[in-house]
Scaffold this active site. Structure first.
Site, PDB file in Angstrom:
ATOM      1  N   CYS A 341       3.863  -7.002  -2.535  1.00  0.00           N
ATOM      2  CA  CYS A 341       3.011  -5.940  -2.007  1.00  0.00           C
ATOM      3  C   CYS A 341       1.785  -6.535  -1.312  1.00  0.00           C
ATOM      4  CB  CYS A 341       2.631  -4.958  -3.114  1.00  0.00           C
ATOM      5  SG  CYS A 341       2.091  -3.348  -2.459  1.00  0.00           S
ATOM      6  N   HIS A 425       7.654  -3.434  -5.837  1.00  0.00           N
ATOM      7  CA  HIS A 425       7.286  -3.708  -7.219  1.00  0.00           C
ATOM      8  C   HIS A 425       8.520  -3.502  -8.101  1.00  0.00           C
ATOM      9  CE1 HIS A 425       2.972  -3.877  -6.471  1.00  0.00           C
ATOM     10  NE2 HIS A 425       3.041  -2.742  -5.817  1.00  0.00           N
TER      11      HIS A 425
END
Length: 509
Positions: A341, A425
């Site tokens: 991310c 994630h």
């Protein structure tokens, strides 16, 4: 049965999240349909529900403990800090803007009370019981007027309150008494009693103090939970361990092969979803550590740059500490680096940020052919795909939109040499993919490490949640706890002086 309970704490990190999860798992095993609830959560660890709503990761974990699907109803207000004085406000799973602490507590919070009460009532209509988690301490008298997560929600729902204290910190009796004595008479009517958490030693030595506490407050203690190592349950507010410490309290199992695999996680500012590396720490022979110095990357077999709520700030921090140069040297030497991310964005060539930091054009580390532009609308998704020939599931929470200009495809990102980047994630919780990825890392690092063939992160998580249920079942007075959930706080609980101080009149200091 249509009852409930608020689990409050004498302090932050007293154990409210895990005890709420434990109560949910205990009730579920008894055949009670139960839902967790936290009206307002402040956390950088979040999760995406199947309907695309962002909620606190702790509430997702509690939903798993209750064996129900997480939803925005379980955490209607999520605050994601972006600095010392401001947070992004996520309402019913969607971001609605940035707000200072003064602005939030100055009026917006009170406006949200009807929303959170509505969510709680909807859950109460669908489940036998709702177990609410408070935030911080209910005795934060400076914030009581605008409280919607502790006594504010308990008063609105007429829920009994169980106050949890962490005895490992010391001063638990004073904390229980002081917490109660700083509440108004109306709030004290709902404080049914106490639960001691993280006790070490012989409980019989504690019992005289519990008796005296009951004499002083008129309230009983519903249980004494022993200190339990290695829970590894999702964190909410921050790292449980210090930097340069192993992840959680996890015990590193011996490796299957001849070598261990060392993973260094850069502890960037505003680190988010550091739970991504829990699945690595669960692997036998994998040692995961958070680091903040360049020299700590030298002997690492894998460096992870994790998610962050401040991508540009994290980039500056990496450069100031020499970590950026150390990561670039690793890439040039063909040593593994993984960006997740915000960490993925840091590894790219260029960042255009007029949303998060408002820094404008910023050069990234240039290790991946990726250009990132921050969009005002947040991406919230639950992608499913394939990588390294194995199925992968994950979730996405980001404002940065990545344009991948080359490299080998890797999930939604790319790979160049031994540098990997993705917005996903939770991908490492996919067991087969994690094993293949660690095999690649071991090969590139020259380690004779072999992933265990049978590690199941989902099974390990279920075992941890069962352990929490066992703590409640074996060390709390469950009959009394069930009566409390069913019937509420007992009538006639005494008032403990001095009570909450009188609020100053409008315009006073």
């Amino acid at each position: 049965m249509s009852g409930g309970l608020l689990v409050a704490g004498t302090t932050s990190d007293a154990g409210k999240s895990v005890i709420t999860a434990g109560i949910c798992r205990w009730l579920t095993r008894k055949g009670v349909s139960v839902a967790p609830f936290k009206a307002q959560n402040m956390s950088l660890n979040s999760f995406v529900t199947r309907e695309g709503a962002e909620i606190g990761r702790a509430q997702a974990m509690q939903a798993q403990a209750a064996r129900v699907e997480p939803s925005a109803l379980m955490n209607p207000v999520l605050l994601k800090p972006g600095g010392d004085r401001s947070s992004q406000v996520v309402l019913m799973g969607k971001p609605v803007g940035e707000m200072s602490a003064r602005g939030y507590h100055g009026g917006r919070q009170e406006q949200l009370l009807s929303t959170v009460v509505g969510c709680l009532e909807e859950l109460r209509g669908s489940y036998d019981a709702v177990i609410c988690e408070g935030a911080g301490s209910p005795a934060e008298i400076n914030l009581r007027r605008t409280d919607i997560v502790n006594m504010g929600i308990a008063r609105a729902a007429r829920f009994p309150v169980l106050v949890v204290g962490d005895i490992d910190r010391g001063g638990v009796f004073a904390s229980f008494f002081g917490t109660t004595a700083l509440l108004s008479a109306e709030d004290q009517e709902l404080v049914a009693g106490y639960l001691v958490n993280k006790f070490r030693g012989d409980v019989s030595l504690l019992e005289p103090g519990l008796d005296m506490l009951k004499d002083l407050t008129g309230r009983r203690t519903f249980g004494v939970l022993p200190f339990q190592h290695g829970l590894g349950i999702d964190e909410e507010d921050g790292l449980r361990v210090s930097l340069r410490g192993a992840v959680r309290e996890s015990v590193v199992a011996p490796p299957v092969g001849d070598d261990v695999l060392r993973v260094a996680v850069c502890a960037v500012p505003l680190m988010s979803n550091f739970t991504d590396v829990d699945a690595l720490a669960a692997e036998p022979g994998v040692v995961v550590r958070f680091v903040d110095r360049a020299e700590e990357l030298v002997d690492a077999d894998l460096v992870v740059v994790p998610g962050t709520r401040g991508t540009v700030r994290a980039l500056r921090w990496l450069r100031e500490r020499g970590l950026a140069d150390a990561i670039a040297r690793r890439a040039a030497e063909g040593r593994p680096v993984l960006g997740i991310c915000g960490g993925f964005q840091v590894l790219g060539e260029h960042i255009e940020d007029d949303v998060e930091s408002r820094a404008g054009a910023v050069d990234g580390l240039g290790l991946l052919p990726v250009r990132v532009r921050f969009a005002r609308e947040k991406t919230l998704a639950r992608p499913v795909g394939e990588a390294l020939g194995e199925p992968v599931e994950g979730y996405e929470i980001h404002h940065g939109v990545a344009e991948v200009l080359g490299g080998e495809p890797f999930l939604d990102g790319c790979r160049v040499g031994e540098v990997w980047g993705t917005h996903w994630h939770g991908s490492l919780e996919s067991d087969a993919f994690r094993r293949r990825f660690l095999t690649e890392v071991a090969r590139a690092a020259g380690r004779r490490f072999v992933p265990a063939p049978d590690t199941s992160f989902g099974t390990l998580r279920e075992e941890q949640l069962d352990l929490l249920g066992d703590l409640i079942e074996h060390h709390a007075d469950t009959d009394a706890l069930l009566r409390l959930i069913e019937t509420g706080a007992p009538p006639g609980l005494p008032f403990i002086a001095p009570g909450a101080p009188a609020r100053p009149a409008e315009g006073d200091g």
